[in-house]
Every structure is written in C-alpha cells, then in structure tokens.
Design an enzyme around this catalytic site. Structure first.
Site, PDB file in Angstrom:
ATOM      1  CE  LYS A   1      -1.213  -9.018   3.517  1.00  0.00           C
ATOM      2  NZ  LYS A   1      -0.046  -9.411   4.324  1.00  0.00           N
TER       3      LYS A   1
ATOM      4  CB  ILE B   1      -0.975  -0.001   1.200  1.00  0.00           C
ATOM      5  CG1 ILE B   1      -1.776  -1.314   1.229  1.00  0.00           C
ATOM      6  CG2 ILE B   1      -1.935   1.184   1.114  1.00  0.00           C
ATOM      7  CD1 ILE B   1      -2.706  -1.464   2.420  1.00  0.00           C
TER       8      ILE B   1
ATOM      9  CG  LEU C   1      14.384  -2.134   2.234  1.00  0.00           C
ATOM     10  CD1 LEU C   1      15.684  -2.042   1.423  1.00  0.00           C
ATOM     11  CD2 LEU C   1      13.177  -2.022   1.298  1.00  0.00           C
TER      12      LEU C   1
ATOM     13  NE  ARG D   1     -10.962 -11.478   5.959  1.00  0.00           N
ATOM     14  CZ  ARG D   1     -11.604 -12.342   6.741  1.00  0.00           C
ATOM     15  NH1 ARG D   1     -12.929 -12.413   6.719  1.00  0.00           N
ATOM     16  NH2 ARG D   1     -10.936 -13.131   7.571  1.00  0.00           N
TER      17      ARG D   1
ATOM     18  CG  ASN E   1     -12.384 -15.571   1.637  1.00  0.00           C
ATOM     19  OD1 ASN E   1     -12.480 -14.364   1.425  1.00  0.00           O
ATOM     20  ND2 ASN E   1     -11.932 -16.064   2.786  1.00  0.00           N
TER      21      ASN E   1
ATOM     22  N   PRO F   1      -5.003 -22.930  -1.965  1.00  0.00           N
ATOM     23  CG  PRO F   1      -3.298 -22.285  -0.492  1.00  0.00           C
ATOM     24  CD  PRO F   1      -3.700 -22.242  -1.931  1.00  0.00           C
TER      25      PRO F   1
ATOM     26  CG  ASP G   1     -11.538  -4.372   7.892  1.00  0.00           C
ATOM     27  OD1 ASP G   1     -10.402  -4.888   7.951  1.00  0.00           O
ATOM     28  OD2 ASP G   1     -12.426  -4.814   7.136  1.00  0.00           O
ATOM     29  CD  GLU G   2      -7.467  -8.732   9.730  1.00  0.00           C
ATOM     30  OE1 GLU G   2      -7.000  -9.289  10.729  1.00  0.00           O
ATOM     31  OE2 GLU G   2      -7.217  -9.070   8.569  1.00  0.00           O
TER      32      GLU G   2
HETATM   33  O1  DAU Z   1      -9.064  -6.420   6.565  1.00  0.00           O
HETATM   34  C1  DAU Z   1      -7.833  -5.740   6.367  1.00  0.00           C
HETATM   35  C2  DAU Z   1      -6.723  -6.754   6.460  1.00  0.00           C
HETATM   36  O2  DAU Z   1      -6.744  -7.505   5.263  1.00  0.00           O
HETATM   37  C3  DAU Z   1      -5.357  -6.152   6.688  1.00  0.00           C
HETATM   38  O3  DAU Z   1      -5.343  -5.504   7.906  1.00  0.00           O
HETATM   39  C4  DAU Z   1      -4.291  -7.238   6.685  1.00  0.00           C
HETATM   40  O4  DAU Z   1      -3.008  -6.695   6.822  1.00  0.00           O
HETATM   41  C5  DAU Z   1      -4.383  -8.010   5.389  1.00  0.00           C
HETATM   42  O5  DAU Z   1      -3.462  -9.076   5.433  1.00  0.00           O
HETATM   43  C6  DAU Z   1      -5.793  -8.536   5.186  1.00  0.00           C
HETATM   44  O6  DAU Z   1      -6.082  -9.546   6.157  1.00  0.00           O
HETATM   45  P1  DAU Z   1      -6.794 -10.921   5.785  1.00  0.00           P
HETATM   46  O7  DAU Z   1      -6.410 -11.918   6.790  1.00  0.00           O
HETATM   47  O8  DAU Z   1      -8.253 -10.722   5.535  1.00  0.00           O
HETATM   48  O9  DAU Z   1      -6.092 -11.195   4.346  1.00  0.00           O
HETATM   49  P2  DAU Z   1      -5.580 -12.544   3.677  1.00  0.00           P
HETATM   50  O10 DAU Z   1      -5.288 -12.201   2.247  1.00  0.00           O
HETATM   51  O11 DAU Z   1      -4.525 -13.214   4.453  1.00  0.00           O
HETATM   52  O12 DAU Z   1      -6.874 -13.471   3.724  1.00  0.00           O
HETATM   53  C7  DAU Z   1      -8.080 -13.083   3.124  1.00  0.00           C
HETATM   54  C8  DAU Z   1      -9.079 -14.203   3.320  1.00  0.00           C
HETATM   55  O13 DAU Z   1      -8.652 -15.336   2.544  1.00  0.00           O
HETATM   56  C9  DAU Z   1      -9.173 -14.721   4.749  1.00  0.00           C
HETATM   57  O14 DAU Z   1     -10.519 -15.072   5.025  1.00  0.00           O
HETATM   58  C10 DAU Z   1      -8.312 -15.969   4.774  1.00  0.00           C
HETATM   59  C11 DAU Z   1      -8.451 -16.488   3.353  1.00  0.00           C
HETATM   60  N1  DAU Z   1      -7.241 -17.174   2.839  1.00  0.00           N
HETATM   61  C12 DAU Z   1      -6.050 -16.535   2.910  1.00  0.00           C
HETATM   62  C13 DAU Z   1      -4.898 -17.167   2.450  1.00  0.00           C
HETATM   63  C14 DAU Z   1      -3.557 -16.455   2.541  1.00  0.00           C
HETATM   64  C15 DAU Z   1      -7.365 -18.436   2.263  1.00  0.00           C
HETATM   65  O15 DAU Z   1      -8.475 -18.999   2.135  1.00  0.00           O
HETATM   66  N2  DAU Z   1      -6.221 -19.042   1.815  1.00  0.00           N
HETATM   67  C16 DAU Z   1      -4.989 -18.478   1.901  1.00  0.00           C
HETATM   68  O16 DAU Z   1      -3.995 -19.116   1.493  1.00  0.00           O
END
Ligand code: DAU
Length: 339
Positions: free
Chosen positions: A187, A10, A33, A212, A249, A203, A124-125
């Site tokens: 992510k 970001i 870094l 989300r 998701n 996965p 927002d978490e």
């Molecule tokens: O909501 C804002 C947040 O969004 C930020 O504060 C965080 O820094 C950012 O990492 C993000 O958090 P999430 O945990 O929501 O993002 P992530 O991309 O890790 O996961 C998004 C959704 O996808 C979550 O429900 C978990 C799922 N997921 C994630 C990964 C990495 C999967 O199903 N498989 C995966 O391999």
C-alpha cells in the site's frame, strides 16, 4: 466473538483494541493466512486465554457454521484488498473472497439460528471517484471502478440482503484509506516509507494529484467497535477522517520524505500501472459522527507515528520485502526491490 481476516492490517489492530476495550470478550480469529495475513501481527496475544486462532477459510461453510454457534458479534475483515492486484486475470479471487465470504457468514448464522450481529467491513471505493467538493453519503450511487471495489460492493449488498429478507442483525461500514502499524508494504504509505528508508525510488502514479482521505487505523477500529455496540441493524455507516484541507498523494509523499529527512529526488513518477485510477474519494461520515465518533489525531502526527513504527519494526517488514513480495514487486513495477 468471531473476527475473520484478523491477521491482516486492520483486523489485527481491531483485535488488540477489542480485547483491551471489552474485558469480558472472548475472541476467535479465523484467517486463511494468504500473502497479507501475518501471524506476527498478533504474536503478543499468543497464550491469552481470551484469544483463539483458527487457520481456515471464510468460504468454508461447515467450519464457519461451527464457529458461529456461540458468538454474539462477527466482524468480517477477510478480503482481497489491493487494487493493483485486482486485474481482470485475478478478479475471480476477489469475487470469491469478497462476495462469497459475507454470504457464507450470514448464511451460517441463518442455518445455526444464531441471533448475532454481523458487521461487514467495507470501503469508500464502492462510490467511485467523486468531484470536489462532493462527499458520498451512504445512499449514494455505487460506481466501483475495479474488480476489487465491485466485489466489495457486492459483498455489502449480499450481507444487507440477509437483513432485508430475514430481519437479521447485519450492518455495513465503509471506510476511507487506513494507515498505521502492520500495514502490508504494497500500500502507498508503508511502501513509500520502507522504500525511502532504503533509499529506493517511490513510484508515484499518474502525477500524484489523486486524493484519498487518510484515516489512522485505530480511529477506524474505534468506529467499528462503536458500531457493534450502537449501530443500527440494516444500516450502512461511512467512516472518514474528512481531512481539511484535502491532501494529494504527491503532498503526502513530500510530507513523509520531509519527516524522514529524505530528498524529494527519490520520487519516481510512473504512469499506466493503475488503469481507471480513481481521482478522488470522499465520504460524508456525519451519520457515524452523530453516534459520538471523531478521529483522534491529525494526519501529520499519524504519519509520524507510522514512520516511528516502521523504523522500530524492521524485523517485521524486512522479511516480507525479501520474500514472495519480491516477485510481485518485480512483475508490477518492473523494478528489483532491495531485500
Ligand atoms: O479507500 C479505501 C481503500 O484504500 C481500501 O478499500 C483498499 O483496500 C486500500 O487498498 C486502499 O485503496 P487505494 O487504492 O486507495 O490504496 P493504495 O495504497 O493502493 O493507493 C493509494 C493511492 O496511492 C492511490 O491513488 C494510488 C497511489 N499509489 C499507490 C501505490 C501502491 C501510487 O502512487 N504508487 C503506488 O505504488
């Protein structure tokens, strides 16, 4: 101005926007870094007389005090951000950067007696998982579910404390999930896009039913710029796309596979990789919208643009996926990534 963590996803998008939108601005980017900070994210700015990179730590009080002496605006992006990495074993790293960082910045301004605006970039978490149709307002209870979100909530409160106690010009933004160019492939979206491009499994955690509120990174960055210009000191502003209808998701994953022309058989359901997995995030962003902000693009268009970028920029993500990332991937998913 000073931006911290500007070599991350970001931060780098924000710096590019800021320099374009504020032609008089001169900007210093302080970045340690760590694994997700990548100087390549800003290589187009090398040689610009308005941009300076400083390699260092937001927790370094002496360095930060020196850097804040002449700034008018500070935006703090420096953070440990990945929920999957915020295990109890690694929680200390999250607390050190995400709580100590805002403290050092605010205290450096106090010591330097510099009347600058500090924007703490939050998430927002901090509101935790919400049942539909509720959307968290800025005054909602904080119910973080992980060391990551708990540390971000702490950082927000430390920064705001400097406003409450000393009247300093501090404000906090809290954004929903961002996506777009230069996002580190741990992510969901960049991981799934690049895996699908390599015909590797995606996965998908816990049935893919989680929600989300996906926000195009540039829209988030425009919100931050607006807050620097027009936000009110001491206030918190939610930044959310407010997708309608909301998207799970699983639905998002199927959308990107369709846009990429890849089969749904790439989806690999997995369980147990995210203890305490939050089901749904949603914010009320009317306070920010009242200042004139609105998201500029629909989700499907944003996902298409993101896919196009990752397709064009294999030179950016392939080296990441074949480096230290491999060890993380193997450890976390128990799978060998393609290098
Ligand atoms: O909501 C804002 C947040 O969004 C930020 O504060 C965080 O820094 C950012 O990492 C993000 O958090 P999430 O945990 O929501 O993002 P992530 O991309 O890790 O996961 C998004 C959704 O996808 C979550 O429900 C978990 C799922 N997921 C994630 C990964 C990495 C999967 O199903 N498989 C995966 O391999």
């Amino acid at each position: 101005m000073l931006v911290t963590g500007g070599c991350g996803f970001i931060g780098s998008n924000f710096i590019r926007l800021l320099l374009a939108e504020e032609p008089e601005a001169e900007l210093t980017n302080l970045d340690l870094l760590t694994y997700a900070g990548n100087p390549k994210n800003l290589e187009d700015l090398e040689g610009s007389s308005r941009y300076r990179f400083v390699h260092g730590d937001v927790r370094d009080e002496t360095l930060v005090e020196e850097l804040v002496r002449e700034v008018d605006w500070i935006v703090n992006f420096a953070a440990e951000t990945h929920v999957d990495r915020s295990t109890p074993a690694q929680a200390g790293e999250f607390v050190e950067t995400n709580v100590q960082g805002p403290y050092v910045l605010a205290d450096a301004l106090r010591r330097a007696q510099r009347d600058a605006r500090l924007l703490q970039v939050g998430t927002d978490e901090v509101y935790g998982s919400l049942s539909a149709p509720r959307r968290a307002r800025e005054d909602a209870l904080l119910e973080p579910s992980s060391p990551y979100s708990a540390s971000k909530a702490g950082g927000d409160l430390v920064a705001l404390g400097f406003h409450r106690m000393l009247g300093m010009d501090v404000l906090v933004s809290r954004s929903t999930n961002n996506y777009g160019p230069y996002q580190y492939p741990e992510k969901l979206l960049p991981l799934f896009i690049t895996n699908a491009m390599q015909d590797e499994p995606l996965p998908l955690y816990d049935g893919g039913t989680q929600i989300r509120d996906w926000l195009w990174v540039d829209d988030h960055c425009r919100a931050l710029l607006l807050l620097l210009r027009e936000g009110e000191a001491g206030e918190i502003y939610n930044v959310g796309a407010n997708q309608d209808p909301e998207i799970t998701n699983g639905e998002l994953t199927r959308m990107l596979l369709r846009l990429l022309g890849k089969p749904e058989s790439l989806i690999r359901p997995v369980e147990g990789l995210r203890p305490g997995h939050d089901q749904r995030y949603a914010v009320d962003s009317s306070k920010l919208r009242a200042l004139g902000w609105a998201p500029s693009i629909e989700l499907e268009e944003g996902v298409q643009r993101t896919l196009d970028w990752y397709q064009k920029r294999r030179d950016w993500w392939e080296p990441i996926k074949s480096g230290a990332y491999r060890a993380y991937y193997r450890r976390h998913y128990g799978l060998e990534p393609k290098g």
